[in-house]
Write a protein that holds these residues in place. Structure first.
Motif, PDB file in Angstrom:
ATOM      1  N   SER A  73       1.776  49.109  80.923  1.00 32.98           N
ATOM      2  CA  SER A  73       3.010  49.510  81.596  1.00 32.98           C
ATOM      3  C   SER A  73       3.327  48.665  82.821  1.00 32.98           C
TER       4      SER A  73
ATOM      5  N   ASP B 228       6.711  41.784  76.623  1.00 34.65           N
ATOM      6  CA  ASP B 228       6.421  41.835  75.198  1.00 34.65           C
ATOM      7  C   ASP B 228       4.910  41.820  74.979  1.00 34.65           C
TER       8      ASP B 228
ATOM      9  N   ALA C 125       5.167  55.526  73.263  1.00 29.12           N
ATOM     10  CA  ALA C 125       6.289  55.836  72.375  1.00 29.12           C
ATOM     11  C   ALA C 125       6.735  57.288  72.533  1.00 29.12           C
TER      12      ALA C 125
ATOM     13  N   LEU D 298       5.572  44.491  70.288  1.00 32.25           N
ATOM     14  CA  LEU D 298       6.300  45.490  71.059  1.00 32.25           C
ATOM     15  C   LEU D 298       7.241  44.790  72.024  1.00 32.25           C
ATOM     16  N   SER D 299       8.462  45.249  72.088  1.00 36.14           N
ATOM     17  CA  SER D 299       9.426  44.687  73.029  1.00 36.14           C
ATOM     18  C   SER D 299       9.187  45.265  74.417  1.00 36.14           C
ATOM     19  N   GLY D 300       9.206  44.399  75.423  1.00 37.17           N
ATOM     20  CA  GLY D 300       8.984  44.832  76.787  1.00 37.17           C
ATOM     21  C   GLY D 300      10.273  45.058  77.549  1.00 37.17           C
ATOM     22  N   ARG D 301      10.120  45.623  78.750  1.00 39.74           N
ATOM     23  CA  ARG D 301      11.284  45.876  79.591  1.00 39.74           C
ATOM     24  C   ARG D 301      11.873  44.580  80.140  1.00 39.74           C
TER      25      ARG D 301
ATOM     26  N   ARG E 183       8.594  55.233  76.799  1.00 36.84           N
ATOM     27  CA  ARG E 183       8.340  54.104  77.704  1.00 36.84           C
ATOM     28  C   ARG E 183       8.095  52.814  76.924  1.00 36.84           C
ATOM     29  N   LYS E 184       8.337  51.706  77.595  1.00 33.80           N
ATOM     30  CA  LYS E 184       8.050  50.396  77.030  1.00 33.80           C
ATOM     31  C   LYS E 184       7.065  49.659  77.938  1.00 33.80           C
TER      32      LYS E 184
END
Length: 443
Positions: free
Chosen positions: A441, A143, A134, A71-74, A138-139
């Motif tokens: 988060s 990662d 999702a 998963l790609s993070g902010r 939100r992300k």
């Protein structure tokens, strides 16, 4: 004060996800004999796909499947987090169970079935948190690598150890990992009459050294005197081993547990007299009593082939668990205890695992637990057994046992894993999904 769980959003899918995972028979009998994880892996991959997350299934052998996603993070500048859980389960004898062990039945507020606690509950909570994020667009902060692996209930040769040996690049950039077993509610009476809710988070686990102990001697007729009897030499060595009391060795994790749990429970802690301290801790001692010392436990015996024949070889297998930094000392003392004509060899050798107690990772786990239970007292602890953390720590990843779960008072959680009538509270699943959502988060 009545206990309650607060601020738990409605993750209506986590219970269904866990039930559906339990219904996949992924029994691992050991030594390569397994029902396989492929069907469960394909289900996990489909859930991730429905949430817009691309994943890949890696098979180490036919049917032995591992699911990996990223998963790609902010903030891609931050080091990545690994979230790993296993899809296989230990065998279950249906005749011993109240419900069929792969039914995923919900009864009396619990979800029943093999793997409900070890550890399809965590896999379901992770999937639920991913779906929730999702759905709301939100992300995670950083990662996140997701790994749903095979074969943890044996040696990991088809799962974590295979992945880290053959595909270490999948975990590039991961600085820390979470998995079993920690973050669950442990209700403990304090000295002043309060009930304290401890949440132990594993920052260490003992090393595993399974040994074969072999005694040699002179074969002969059992009716005649034989001072070189291999069976007697083995029995003598095992007796000395079983009578030996290994000394207290306080690691940073265990020291921190004693100090912090003692403060929360208003119990006097004396690190120079650990046995007396354990007695004062009451039920909380169960979280630490197996990890203040190393252990050597004989489990398998093999000698002889006919009652009137003295064999030339007798052997045993010994389950040996070592605290971080103690293996060399243990082996030296072990050789002394075994004595002459007795040798040892490793069947399995995996070093102990220890991650920093005072870290931003640990603080984030504590914050996530308190987001759902403000009265949570989060303490580090050392696991007495072993997990796939041993494989991932070899890549330089700090591994933590953090599979959050709310448990009602009196629930025999530690008897559930590998036990009969394994079950998990439905409310506990929803609590864990919310904690993981918060952790991913913000960590």
């Amino acid at each position: 004060m009545a206990e309650r769980v607060v601020n738990v959003p409605a993750h209506n899918d986590v219970v269904d996800l866990c039930a559906r995972l339990v219904r996949f028979d992924t029994t691992n009998h050991g030594n390569g004999d397994s029902a396989g994880e492929r069907d469960a892996a394909e289900f996990v991959a489909q859930v991730l796909s429905d949430a817009g997350v691309e994943s890949t299934i890696y098979e180490s052998a036919p049917g032995r499947a591992n699911v990996i996603a990223r998963l790609s993070g902010r903030d891609p500048s931050l080091p990545a987090l690994l979230v790993q859980g296993h899809l296989d389960v230990v065998p279950a004898a249906a005749a011993d169970w109240t419900v069929p062990p792969f039914s995923g039945e919900i009864r009396d507020g619990y979800l029943w079935g093999r793997g409900a606690v070890d550890m399809k509950d965590f896999c379901a909570m992770v999937l639920s948190a991913v779906r929730s994020m999702a759905a709301s667009g939100r992300k995670p902060r950083r990662d996140v690598v997701l790994a749903f692996v095979a074969d943890e209930e044996d040696r990991g040769d088809f799962g974590a150890h295979w992945l880290t040996a053959k595909h270490p690049d999948l975990f590039d950039g991961c600085a820390a990992a979470i998995s079993e077993s920690g973050g669950y509610t442990y209700h403990v009476p304090a000295a002043d009459g309060r009930t304290v809710r401890l949440y132990p988070v594993a920052t260490a686990e003992r090393g595993t050294a399974h040994l074969r102990i072999s005694a040699t001697g002179r074969a002969g007729h059992a009716s005649r005197r034989n001072d070189e009897n291999a069976v007697l030499r083995l029995v003598g060595a095992l007796h000395r081993l079983s009578e030996h009391r290994w000394p207290v060795r306080l690691t940073p994790t265990v020291t921190a547990f004693l100090e912090r749990a003692g403060a929360a429970l208003d119990v006097q802690i004396d690190l120079s007299d650990v046995d007396a301290t354990l007695a004062r801790l009451g039920p909380a001692a169960g979280l630490v009593e197996s990890t203040v010392r190393n252990s050597t436990t004989p489990t398998v015996l093999d000698a002889g082939y006919k009652v009137n024949v003295i064999p030339s070889l007798a052997s045993a297998q010994v389950d040996t668990r070592t605290l971080p930094g103690t293996e060399d000392d243990l082996l030296r003392e072990l050789d002394t205890l075994l004595g002459p004509h007795v040798e040892r060899e490793f069947l399995t050798r995996q070093p102990a695992v220890e991650a920093p107690v005072d870290s931003t990772w640990f603080s984030s786990m504590a914050d996530a637990l308190r987001s759902q239970d403000p009265a949570a007292v989060v303490v580090p602890y050392c696991m007495g057994g072993g997990t796939d953390a041993k494989a991932f720590s070899a890549l330089g990843i700090d591994c933590y046992g953090f599979a959050p779960l709310w448990l009602p008072e009196g629930f025999p959680y530690r008897a559930m894993a590998h036990g009969v009538d394994e079950r998990v509270p439905v409310e506990g699943l929803r609590f864990g999904a919310a904690v993981l959502d918060h952790f991913l988060s913000h960590c």
